[in-house]
Each structure stands twice: as structure tokens, then as C-alpha cells.
Design a protein around this motif. Sequence first.
Motif, PDB file in Angstrom:
ATOM      1  N   TRP A   1      -1.866   0.620  11.109  1.00 29.06           N
ATOM      2  CA  TRP A   1      -1.521   1.632  10.113  1.00 29.06           C
ATOM      3  C   TRP A   1      -0.936   1.006   8.852  1.00 29.06           C
ATOM      4  O   TRP A   1      -1.214   1.466   7.737  1.00 29.06           O
ATOM      5  CB  TRP A   1      -0.543   2.638  10.728  1.00 29.06           C
ATOM      6  N   SER A   2      -0.143  -0.044   9.018  1.00 27.37           N
ATOM      7  CA  SER A   2       0.420  -0.720   7.836  1.00 27.37           C
ATOM      8  C   SER A   2      -0.691  -1.310   6.977  1.00 27.37           C
ATOM      9  O   SER A   2      -0.690  -1.169   5.747  1.00 27.37           O
ATOM     10  CB  SER A   2       1.390  -1.816   8.277  1.00 27.37           C
TER      11      SER A   2
ATOM     12  N   LEU B   1      -2.845   1.587   5.343  1.00 23.86           N
ATOM     13  CA  LEU B   1      -2.163   2.209   4.212  1.00 23.86           C
ATOM     14  C   LEU B   1      -2.051   1.249   3.033  1.00 23.86           C
ATOM     15  O   LEU B   1      -2.142   1.660   1.874  1.00 23.86           O
ATOM     16  CB  LEU B   1      -0.782   2.689   4.647  1.00 23.86           C
TER      17      LEU B   1
ATOM     18  N   ALA C   1      -5.576   1.062   1.457  1.00 19.69           N
ATOM     19  CA  ALA C   1      -5.871   2.335   0.797  1.00 19.69           C
ATOM     20  C   ALA C   1      -5.019   2.531  -0.455  1.00 19.69           C
ATOM     21  O   ALA C   1      -5.527   2.952  -1.505  1.00 19.69           O
ATOM     22  CB  ALA C   1      -5.644   3.487   1.771  1.00 19.69           C
ATOM     23  N   GLY C   2      -3.732   2.208  -0.356  1.00 22.72           N
ATOM     24  CA  GLY C   2      -2.849   2.379  -1.501  1.00 22.72           C
ATOM     25  C   GLY C   2      -3.245   1.504  -2.678  1.00 22.72           C
ATOM     26  O   GLY C   2      -3.260   1.959  -3.829  1.00 22.72           O
TER      27      GLY C   2
ATOM     28  N   ASN D   1       5.590   3.818   7.645  1.00 16.72           N
ATOM     29  CA  ASN D   1       4.227   4.354   7.759  1.00 16.72           C
ATOM     30  C   ASN D   1       4.235   5.875   7.760  1.00 16.72           C
ATOM     31  O   ASN D   1       3.352   6.516   7.175  1.00 16.72           O
ATOM     32  CB  ASN D   1       3.568   3.839   9.042  1.00 16.72           C
TER      33      ASN D   1
ATOM     34  N   ASP E   1       4.760   6.839   4.136  1.00 12.98           N
ATOM     35  CA  ASP E   1       3.670   6.463   3.238  1.00 12.98           C
ATOM     36  C   ASP E   1       2.376   7.215   3.529  1.00 12.98           C
ATOM     37  O   ASP E   1       1.597   7.481   2.605  1.00 12.98           O
ATOM     38  CB  ASP E   1       3.414   4.961   3.327  1.00 12.98           C
ATOM     39  N   GLY E   2       2.128   7.533   4.813  1.00 16.70           N
ATOM     40  CA  GLY E   2       0.882   8.212   5.152  1.00 16.70           C
ATOM     41  C   GLY E   2       0.711   9.547   4.452  1.00 16.70           C
ATOM     42  O   GLY E   2      -0.259   9.750   3.700  1.00 16.70           O
TER      43      GLY E   2
ATOM     44  N   THR F   1       0.470   9.121   0.627  1.00 15.09           N
ATOM     45  CA  THR F   1      -0.817   8.615   0.162  1.00 15.09           C
ATOM     46  C   THR F   1      -1.874   9.711   0.158  1.00 15.09           C
ATOM     47  O   THR F   1      -2.604   9.882  -0.823  1.00 15.09           O
ATOM     48  CB  THR F   1      -1.281   7.450   1.051  1.00 15.09           C
TER      49      THR F   1
ATOM     50  N   ASP G   1      -1.136  10.472  -3.703  1.00 16.42           N
ATOM     51  CA  ASP G   1      -1.926   9.420  -4.342  1.00 16.42           C
ATOM     52  C   ASP G   1      -3.407   9.774  -4.450  1.00 16.42           C
ATOM     53  O   ASP G   1      -4.036   9.549  -5.502  1.00 16.42           O
ATOM     54  CB  ASP G   1      -1.772   8.107  -3.577  1.00 16.42           C
TER      55      ASP G   1
END
Length: 412
Positions: free
Chosen positions: A248-249, A252, A255-256, A382, A385-386, A389, A393
Amino acid sequence: MTVAGPYPHLGFDPAPGSTDLVRDVHHRLSDCAREMEKAHAKVTRLMNGSYWEGDAAVAFRAQLEGGPLPLNLRNGARSVAKAAGQLDLWAGELEEFQRRARKLDGEAAEAREALRRARGHAAQHTAREDLDDVLKRARTLAGEHEETARRRARHIGDATHRLAPHEPSAWDEFTDWLGDNLPDVLSACAAVLGVIALLGLTAVAPWMLFLAAGLLSGAAFGLRVSDPEVLSSLKDGFTKGELDIDFWSNLLGVAGDFLGMLPGLGAVAKGAMKAPELLAATAGPAGEAEGVLTLGQRIAKARVRAGTSIRTVGVSIRTEAAAAEGAVSLLSHPRVLGGRLAPIVEKVDRPATILGAGTAVYGVASSLAGALDNGTAKTVTNFLDGPRTLGVDVPATAGALHFLLRGAGEAS
């Protein structure tokens, strides 16, 4: 006098070596480096505690905790990969040296034949000079070959330095840390630039910070997708269902950075495409005919045109970047639920931007301070941020791209 060998007419070998052997060793070392990288990735996951749980896992981590295995695997993989890279370069250089040697050998054959056929004293003198020139160039080639070989050997020695245990200096430790965490550092810098632009903490124009953040995100994205450990983690997650913290890190992070670079890249692309139109619209009359201008006048005119074109491209990019930077999120678009989400997006945008910068900076800080680097912190990061994002984002990037592709009238 000639001797047997690959270059009989030169009389010596100015470019010794086997490209096949060098390439074979290069492939073997590259395979070895990849296997060591895979081993390091697996050991790292085991040490993080997200990949294997239970009493056996605890005992395993207790044995490796503070030990040299993870560090040695990482350093070893990098050293072997660097050595393989130097061998790859040497293979190409050796191939070029040998191509030049074959060409010189052919010239030497022609010069020796001309010398054999020469009858007069003057003709013999000329033919001898031609042969001496070829042999001189061959000796120069031999010197280049030896110098390049020594340089590659020195680089290989430097690359393998970390294979042997040694006490790293503070600078070595810093460069190692920076090399390991450069994508995270670039992402954090991009996020901080976004906060600075949002809060107006500097006199620098927001569009400049917007482009700089996009450039940093693009560099971070390139580093992430070229990292074998990141690719391995993502591949295992999608194909084997290993949806651990690292997966997941990495997902993300990729993707970020991808979302962060798109608006800036789009602004540059659109600005560059619109520049010729602006240049044509602002160009004055042709003036004097080109035929009556002197060479100096033509050069000066060409310089003026080039300078004008560069400035026009810059102005066009600046305009598009400023427009994209101020574009609203796709969720605020009137065609999305009648624009009813606009007030919510406006309230969420600022804290979400600050939150993104905070988690990014925390990620960099955790790589410096071991106490901050733990599974719980990564899980919380995570978790924050998930949704940010996906909810902030992605719509913001879509809004900026929509603005760039369709125009300000439709996107506003």
C-alpha cells in the motif's frame, strides 16, 4: 614485418579482449544483483512484521534484529549491479575499439601493399610515411584502450568497495540514506511546495511552485517505477494478493507522484503547443526582404527571432501553468451533481493539502529516526493518504487536466 593474430598487418593487438566474455560476465552479475535485491526485499518485509506473523516470525526477527544481513544484502546488490553496469559500458567500448582496430588493420594492409609495389625512392618514402601514420594511430588506439580499461577497472573496484565490511563515514551514511529515500524526499519537497503556494508563504509566484512541484513529482515517479523492490512489491500485491503495508505504501507513493506530475506536464505541453500561435499573432511585418540583408544582419535577426520564440514559449507555459494551478477540482464542476460538492471541496482542499505534506514529511523523518519507523505509523499514514489521494488528489488532477484540455470556459 607482420605477425599472426587478429590484426596481422598492424603487427600487434591494440584492442585485446573478448566482448563475448565481458558480456557473459555482465549478464551473470546482473542476474546475481537481481536475486540479491529480491532477497533483500523479502528480508525487509519479514523484518517489518507485516509479511509473516507468529512465534516463528518473532524468533526470526530477533535473530536478525540489528544484524548485518539486510544491510549486506542491500549493499551487495547495489555493488554487484554497479559492477555489472561498468562491464556493460566496457563491452560497448571494447567493441568500438576493436572496430577501429580492424579498420586500421585494413589501412595497414593497403599501406604495406603500396610499399611493396613502390619502385622509386620518392614513392617508397611516401608509402613508408603512410604506413607509419597508420601504425602511429594504432598505438594511440592502444593507449586509449589501456586508459579506458584502467578506468573501468577502477570504477568496478569502487563499486565493490561496499562488499567488504567497513565503517562508513558520516558522508557515506548520508549518501546511502539519500539514495534509499530519494523518491520520498522528492515527494515530500513537492508536497511542501504545494503548502507554500496554498498559504502564500513566499513571494514566488504560485505557478512557479506548481511547475516545480510537478517536476519533483515526475522525478520521484521515475525513480519509484525503476526500483526493482517497488516493482516486486506491486507485482506480488496484484498477482499473489500480498497486500501488506509495503504494497500500500508503494502503491500510494507511485499513484501520488503520478497524479502530482500530470498537471505540470500538461501545462508545459499545452504552453509549448500554443506558443507558435501566439508568436504568429504577435509577429510584426516582414520588414526588409531577406535578400538585401548582409550576413551579419541575418544572424542578428535570427538571434532576435530565437529570443522572441523562447520568451513566447515561456509566457505561454506560464499562462497555462497559472490557469491549471487555479483550476477547480472535478468534484466542484457544475456538471458533477450540479456543483453541490463545491463548498465541501473548498473546505477540504486546504487541510488535505497540509495533511499530504505532513504524512510525506513524516515518511522522510521516519527513515532518519528508527523510533518513528514502525508498522503502526505506516498503517496510519496509509489510512490517511488513501482516502486523501482518491477523494482529493484524483479529482483535483482531473480538474486541472480538464481545464488544460477543454479550456477555461468549460472548466469554470
